[in-house]
Design a protein around this motif. Structure first.
Motif, PDB file in Angstrom:
ATOM      1  N   THR A  71     -22.722 -30.513  -4.090  1.00 42.63           N
ATOM      2  CA  THR A  71     -24.046 -30.113  -3.616  1.00 42.63           C
ATOM      3  C   THR A  71     -25.010 -30.162  -4.790  1.00 42.63           C
ATOM      4  O   THR A  71     -24.765 -29.523  -5.815  1.00 42.63           O
ATOM      5  N   ALA A  76     -30.005 -27.607  -2.414  1.00 42.02           N
ATOM      6  CA  ALA A  76     -29.525 -26.307  -1.917  1.00 42.02           C
ATOM      7  C   ALA A  76     -30.666 -25.320  -1.734  1.00 42.02           C
ATOM      8  O   ALA A  76     -30.444 -24.179  -1.327  1.00 42.02           O
TER       9      ALA A  76
ATOM     10  N   MET B 106     -20.083 -29.999   5.433  1.00 41.94           N
ATOM     11  CA  MET B 106     -21.134 -30.733   4.727  1.00 41.94           C
ATOM     12  C   MET B 106     -21.383 -32.090   5.364  1.00 41.94           C
ATOM     13  O   MET B 106     -22.517 -32.490   5.579  1.00 41.94           O
TER      14      MET B 106
END
Lengths: 164, 329
Positions: A71, A76, B106
């Motif tokens: 990520t 984020a 994800m």
């Protein structure tokens, strides 16, 4: 359209970590994992493989378990990130943390924060009742010490208490 | 990792414009392939266009009965979607057989279709690879090729397509909806992935900057009886050595219709019409299933370390068909 950024130049990033806002100037290449560990000194989240294969960096984004190493911190923003540091309160462990202690669910401890973050998220996911189901749901968290049997016992203990 | 600029697109139009302006830009969705490959410097985009804010997160049933899945629907959400579980169990099973809980949270539907091969030579910039650097040669042809493809290969590339989800979707004749510089279009999923041929670096029929917006799965009542079986080196969290997605329409013990696709053995998600033809009109049972398996692997080309996959894939398909017959709906 959001903010465009120049190559390699630090950009302003606002992260919500464990309920607190953190404002950082980061190279866009910075992963959430490195932002946590190197910029916010939240070193509970571990770097194992750094390629999404071991689960040591598991954190929650808006309550769902994700891998902080894959990520990007800039991506984020706007999500509520929870790390192992945000799980318990002072002097009061999360029931999953306590269960890992009670069941000796670790040896060296390096994978443990990721295991616990994954296990806590699992409580809110569709996962069958048996040990085999737990093993399947936890397969993204590797433990090189091989504490799997006790990890499953710890998780099942908590599940029995919170999901009778 | 090479430097890049980062942009968030809130509409598809903005995403398309940004991509059109920068041929070395990449769309960023779940990032589970792209960020990994950027760390390895296999992917070196100059710009990332974050498309996760696009309003493509719905799963809806269309008037014609098809299920439309937005490109940004996460793999875990799709796997547990009630319509998917009821109407297309093989798709739910394929999704849950892929990756881990974290990665499925994800990874997106569109991104899963475009994930890159796990061929270790592709992932290692120190090694020649025609897919990564056209013209440098295929290291896998005479290298460690145990995990490589036996169907759809060429002398330029024998890398497998790694997706489980896509195997179920080719069996289901899904359609891929896209938006691009030339407008919107629909691509049958069988035409999305290209065989490597002499150009393994060109993996799909998408134009530069073309954006997957949705996947549509046609109504197929008999797919309510369907199954995905995956064989791998460990019980969970591994790519397929061989897998099979099967749906069978049985009428009084005779196969009226069937869908068969294989994973782990093809350079693309492998629909096997040869296996389907071998099943049509035949009595359900071991002999028919074995004949279908022979047909499915008829054109397989083994290499030094992966010849075992041919029989493994046959047996995986026979097992899937046998288990499906034993567990109706």
């Amino acid at each position: 359209m959001g903010t465009a950024t120049e190559h390699g130049v630090a950009v302003d990033v606002e992260l919500r970590i464990n309920g607190a806002l953190a404002r950082l100037a980061l190279d866009p290449r910075t992963t959430l994992l490195d932002a946590l560990r190197e910029h916010l000194r939240l070193t509970g989240t571990k770097k194992g493989c750094d390629h999404g294969q071991c689960g040591a960096c598991t954190v929650h984004a808006d309550g769902r378990r994700v891998l902080a190493c894959l990520t990007l911190a800039v991506a984020a923003q706007g999500k509520a990130i929870t790390t192992i540091e945000g799980l318990g309160r002072d002097g009061e462990l999360h029931p999953m943390q306590q269960a890992f202690l009670d069941h000796d669910g670790f040896q060296c401890g390096y994978c443990t924060p990721g295991q616990i973050m994954s296990a806590v998220a699992l409580l809110g996911e569709p996962c069958g009742p048996n040990d085999d189901h737990v093993r399947e749901c936890m397969s993204g968290n590797l433990c090189r010490c091989g504490a799997y049997a006790n990890i499953v016992a710890a998780i099942q203990d908590v599940r029995r208490r919170v999901q009778p | 990792m090479h430097p890049f600029s980062f942009t968030t697109a809130e509409t598809a139009a903005v995403a398309l414009r940004l991509a059109a302006e920068d041929p070395r830009a990449r769309y960023l969705a779940g990032g589970t392939t792209l960020v990994d490959l950027m760390k390895l410097e296999v992917e070196r985009p100059t710009q990332l266009i974050d498309i996760t804010a696009l309003p493509l997160t719905e799963v809806t049933t269309l008037p014609n009965g098809a299920l439309r899945v937005g490109a940004m629907v996460r793999n875990s959400d799709l796997a547990h979607n009630e319509d998917v579980r009821r109407r297309y169990p093989m798709l739910s099973q394929a999704l849950l057989a892929g990756a881990s809980g974290q990665l499925r949270n994800m990874a997106t539907t569109g991104g899963n279709l475009l994930q890159r091969t796990r061929c270790p030579y592709f992932r290692d910039t120190a090694m020649p690879c025609n897919k990564r650097e056209p013209g440098t040669g295929c290291s896998a042809l005479h290298g460690e090729n145990r995990g490589h493809a036996v169907l759809g290969t060429s002398e330029a590339c024998i890398a497998t397509h790694p997706s489980d989800m896509a195997v179920a979707l080719v069996a289901l004749d899904a359609a891929v909806r896209t938006a691009g510089p030339q407008g919107e279009r629909v691509i049958p999923i069988a035409e999305l992935h290209r065989l490597p041929g002499g150009h393994p670096e060109i993996e799909t029929t998408l134009a530069p900057g073309e954006l997957i917006t949705a996947v549509e799965i046609p109504a197929l009542p008999f797919a309510a009886r369907s199954l995905y079986v995956k064989v791998r080196d460990r019980a969970s969290y591994a790519f397929a050595l061989a897998s099979a997605a099967v749906a069978v329409d049985l009428d009084k013990g005779v196969v009226r219709d069937a869908r068969v696709a294989l994973g782990g053995v093809g350079t693309v998600p492998w629909r096997s019409r040869a296996a389907e033809d071998a099943l049509h009109g035949k009595p359900a049972g071991a002999a028919t299933y074995r004949a279908a398996a022979e047909a499915a692997l008829a054109g397989a080309v083994p290499r030094e370390h992966n010849a075992f996959k041919i029989e493994l894939a046959r047996r995986t398909l026979v097992r899937a068909l046998t288990r499906l017959e034993a567990n109706p709906a």
